[in-house]
Design a protein around this motif. Structure first.
Motif, PDB file in Angstrom:
ATOM      1  N   LEU A  11       0.808  -1.221   0.000  1.00 10.31           N
ATOM      2  CA  LEU A  11       0.000   0.000   0.000  1.00 10.31           C
ATOM      3  C   LEU A  11       0.838   1.266   0.000  1.00 10.31           C
ATOM      4  O   LEU A  11       0.298   2.355  -0.177  1.00 10.31           O
ATOM      5  N   ASN A  12       2.154   1.114   0.220  1.00  9.89           N
ATOM      6  CA  ASN A  12       3.024   2.289   0.318  1.00  9.89           C
ATOM      7  C   ASN A  12       3.564   2.694  -1.041  1.00  9.89           C
ATOM      8  O   ASN A  12       3.912   1.851  -1.860  1.00  9.89           O
ATOM      9  N   GLN A  13       3.680   3.971  -1.264  1.00 17.11           N
ATOM     10  CA  GLN A  13       4.270   4.504  -2.492  1.00 17.11           C
ATOM     11  C   GLN A  13       5.778   4.667  -2.273  1.00 17.11           C
ATOM     12  O   GLN A  13       6.276   5.760  -2.075  1.00 17.11           O
ATOM     13  N   HIS A  14       6.514   3.551  -2.296  1.00 16.18           N
ATOM     14  CA  HIS A  14       7.943   3.657  -2.026  1.00 16.18           C
ATOM     15  C   HIS A  14       8.752   3.252  -3.251  1.00 16.18           C
ATOM     16  O   HIS A  14       8.427   2.320  -3.947  1.00 16.18           O
ATOM     17  N   THR A  15       9.787   4.021  -3.505  1.00 16.10           N
ATOM     18  CA  THR A  15      10.703   3.728  -4.592  1.00 16.10           C
ATOM     19  C   THR A  15      12.099   3.663  -4.029  1.00 16.10           C
ATOM     20  O   THR A  15      12.347   4.069  -2.903  1.00 16.10           O
ATOM     21  N   LEU A  16      13.006   3.153  -4.820  1.00 20.64           N
ATOM     22  CA  LEU A  16      14.385   3.035  -4.381  1.00 20.64           C
ATOM     23  C   LEU A  16      15.256   3.808  -5.355  1.00 20.64           C
ATOM     24  O   LEU A  16      15.526   3.362  -6.462  1.00 20.64           O
TER      25      LEU A  16
END
Length: 218
Positions: free
Chosen positions: A104-109
């Protein structure tokens, strides 16, 4: 021409290997500081071989220590065996929930953002710190893999450990040397979501196996 046949004993031990491979793979693929650092080093092409080697060796040593130590501790002790089984199942459920929450998280690397060039000594120090000073590493390898591996009967312990070690080796090599190919894919949040979703499914499946008494050793 001489034909080499696979013995029935080896075939019977393969489930132990694949169980270790599946559990080790599910744990090692989780997004964390070690994987993020390895991905960055791979994208920047800095000391990739050294970084991968340290990751693999650290995991191998910790997995071996966990399976050997926990196996000796719980062997023949039904109370410890149940604690390991239910404790491991609870942790797997928590791990699966955490992975699905990450969906559900909008996380990028942003792995390619840094431009600093590290020396070999700096690269070695960095990956050793990320590999050995992270409590989750010990929780995954020594405690969880060790407890579950210790439940396997006879040579199953060794084959389980080899499976878990294979998962770590394959993942670290693929992540380190294949990082450049992954850049466009993992720049998108959807890719991390898909990975976390698969990890969650693996963790829930293994937890169910433990809770229903379907462990291969029994």
């Amino acid at each position: 021409m001489r034909h080499h046949n696979i013995t029935p004993g080896c075939i019977m031990l393969l489930p132990f290997y694949f169980k270790g491979l599946g559990l080790g793979g599910g744990l090692i693929m989780a997004i964390g500081s070690q994987n993020a650092h390895l991905l960055r080093m791979g994208l920047r092409r800095q000391h990739v071989g050294l970084t991968v080697l340290v990751c693999v060796l650290c995991d191998m040593i910790l997995i071996a220590a966990g399976v050997a130590g926990m196996g000796a501790a719980i062997e023949g002790n039904s109370a410890l065996l149940n604690i390991a089984r239910w404790g491991g199942a609870a942790f797997l459920v928590w791990y699966g929930v955490r992975a699905w929450r990450a969906v559900l998280n909008q996380h990028t690397l942003n792995a390619a953002s840094a431009t600093t060039t590290l020396s070999a000594a700096q690269a070695l120090s960095a990956i050793l710190a990320l590999s050995l000073l992270n409590p989750h590493v010990y929780l995954d390898t020594v405690v969880l893999l060790g407890a579950i591996g210790g439940q396997q009967a006879g040579p199953g312990k060794l084959w389980f450990a080899l499976g878990a070690m294979s998962a770590s080796t394959l993942w670290f090599i693929a992540l380190g040397f294949g990082a450049r190919l992954l850049t466009p894919w993992f720049a998108r949040p959807a890719a991390w979501r898909m990975l976390d979703g698969v990890i969650g499914l693996v963790m829930f499946g293994l937890a169910a196996s433990l809770m229903t008494g379907a462990a291969i050793a029994h």
